[in-house]
Scaffold this motif. Sequence first.
Motif, mmCIF file in Angstrom:
data_model
loop_
_atom_site.group_PDB
_atom_site.id
_atom_site.type_symbol
_atom_site.label_atom_id
_atom_site.label_comp_id
_atom_site.label_asym_id
_atom_site.label_seq_id
_atom_site.Cartn_x
_atom_site.Cartn_y
_atom_site.Cartn_z
ATOM 1 N N VAL A 221 0.891 -1.337 -0.061
ATOM 2 C CA VAL A 221 0.225 -0.034 0.006
ATOM 3 C C VAL A 221 0.901 1.247 -0.154
ATOM 4 N N ALA A 222 0.387 2.461 -0.429
ATOM 5 C CA ALA A 222 0.973 3.541 -0.285
ATOM 6 C C ALA A 222 0.122 4.787 0.432
ATOM 7 N N PRO A 223 0.140 4.991 1.299
ATOM 8 C CA PRO A 223 -0.589 6.167 2.257
ATOM 9 C C PRO A 223 0.081 7.393 1.841
ATOM 10 N N MET A 224 -0.961 8.421 1.747
ATOM 11 C CA MET A 224 -0.905 9.566 1.080
ATOM 12 C C MET A 224 -0.754 10.649 2.182
ATOM 13 N N LEU A 225 -0.104 11.802 1.937
ATOM 14 C CA LEU A 225 0.117 12.735 2.938
ATOM 15 C C LEU A 225 0.073 14.085 2.029
ATOM 16 N N MET A 226 -0.164 15.266 2.744
ATOM 17 C CA MET A 226 -0.083 16.498 1.998
ATOM 18 C C MET A 226 0.169 17.608 3.167
ATOM 19 N N LEU A 263 -5.204 5.789 0.290
ATOM 20 C CA LEU A 263 -4.064 5.359 -0.545
ATOM 21 C C LEU A 263 -3.727 5.694 -1.911
ATOM 22 N N ALA A 264 -2.463 5.851 -2.412
ATOM 23 C CA ALA A 264 -1.966 6.128 -3.583
ATOM 24 C C ALA A 264 -1.871 4.678 -4.180
ATOM 25 N N THR A 273 4.828 5.991 -6.886
ATOM 26 C CA THR A 273 3.335 5.733 -6.555
ATOM 27 C C THR A 273 2.452 6.751 -7.455
ATOM 28 N N VAL A 274 1.403 6.400 -7.476
ATOM 29 C CA VAL A 274 0.426 7.415 -8.407
ATOM 30 C C VAL A 274 -0.727 7.872 -7.536
ATOM 31 N N LEU A 275 -0.637 9.261 -7.186
ATOM 32 C CA LEU A 275 -1.670 9.719 -6.077
ATOM 33 C C LEU A 275 -3.083 9.319 -6.722
ATOM 34 N N ALA A 302 1.935 17.059 -2.173
ATOM 35 C CA ALA A 302 1.308 15.672 -1.868
ATOM 36 C C ALA A 302 2.243 14.706 -2.238
ATOM 37 N N TRP A 303 2.544 13.210 -1.343
ATOM 38 C CA TRP A 303 3.420 12.487 -1.734
ATOM 39 C C TRP A 303 2.811 11.047 -1.001
ATOM 40 N N ALA A 304 3.567 9.934 -1.394
ATOM 41 C CA ALA A 304 2.902 8.724 -0.398
ATOM 42 C C ALA A 304 4.234 7.931 -0.445
#
Length: 373
Positions: A221-226, A263-264, A273-275, A302-304
């Motif tokens: 998984v790829a949790p996102m943040l901003m 998630l991304a 990762t793709v947001l 934003a990123w993941a």
Amino acid sequence: MSTNVDAIVIGGGIHGCSTALHLCLAGLKPVLIEKDYAGRHASGVNAGGVRQLARHIPEIPLSIRSMGIWEKISDLLDDDCSFESYGQVLVAENEDELAICRARVAELNALGFTHEELIDAAELRRLVPAVAETCPGGIVSRRDGAANPAQTTTAFRRKAELLGATVREGVAADNIRHRDGLWHVDVGSESFAAPVLVNAAGAWAGRIAADLGEPVPVETVAPMLMITSRVLHFIDPVVILRGRKLSFKQFKNGTVLIGGGHLATPDQERNETVLDWKSLATSARTVFELFPVMRSATIVRAWAGIEARMKDDLPVFGPSSRHKGLYHQFGFSLHGFQLGPGAGAVMAELIVNGGTQTRIGDLGIDRFHPSTL
């Protein structure tokens, strides 16, 4: 020709680096292998939450053990890791959610855990003055806080190397095999051998476990943040919600970090990762509704980060159910950062002493392989 070491640790996230450091403190000389660089993935790009709050009950003892280390992190690492302890607050947005919070605290108290405290609307507003007036209360864990994840992971790596760990970055561990009582791992043109192998490879650890005959239900998984533009200071604790996905922290410079588990799409092979911008918009809308002060802010970046999530959301932590000298330390399921210092200490105890006083029995890989019990 293999170089003999006391232990091989695969994975340079906070868990692998912490384990390497604590093995050094116990008098061992490990090698730490990271295919990219320490903190490249989830450990260096997460929200930095140092959270005992709202954890699954089986991992609470490990979280409490880790909190004691966090509170003296400068003594351990010669680096404060930008750790601040303003508490973490779980906000109930309505009476039904507050009732769930009340039941949660009662359950923990019955089990002997006192770190979560039920709070009413007045205490919620004292702690988080900017929260919407409609929120009736929640839960606070007052010792919790946040730290800088990249700074922390780097500090663990640096101290481990200073104390004698061999660090290999930029080359993946390959050709893992067990022969003549030793684990052998190739790292580019080098090869290392040790009686102990720790699988702390994060999102890639499930592959290693499967290759060694211990497959587990794990997904990448790829949790996102901003991060937002600067706003006037309005909050000290980290805030999470009971009902909706949100974690929320304001930095000293006024910017606000927004996360919560949306998630991304991860690409493990390319480390990319793709947001999911629709999900990020949902997080932004939640902040807009809960904190009116944020309505003038803009999203700056934003990123993941790529990590592993277990089917039951609990980490795989402890000795192998099949192989002597093999230990697993992965699958922390979007909430492993706070556990890193304590997990490294406990893993070193398991390796050096054959056991630990910290209760981790429900986290073993054998829960997925009952036939091996």
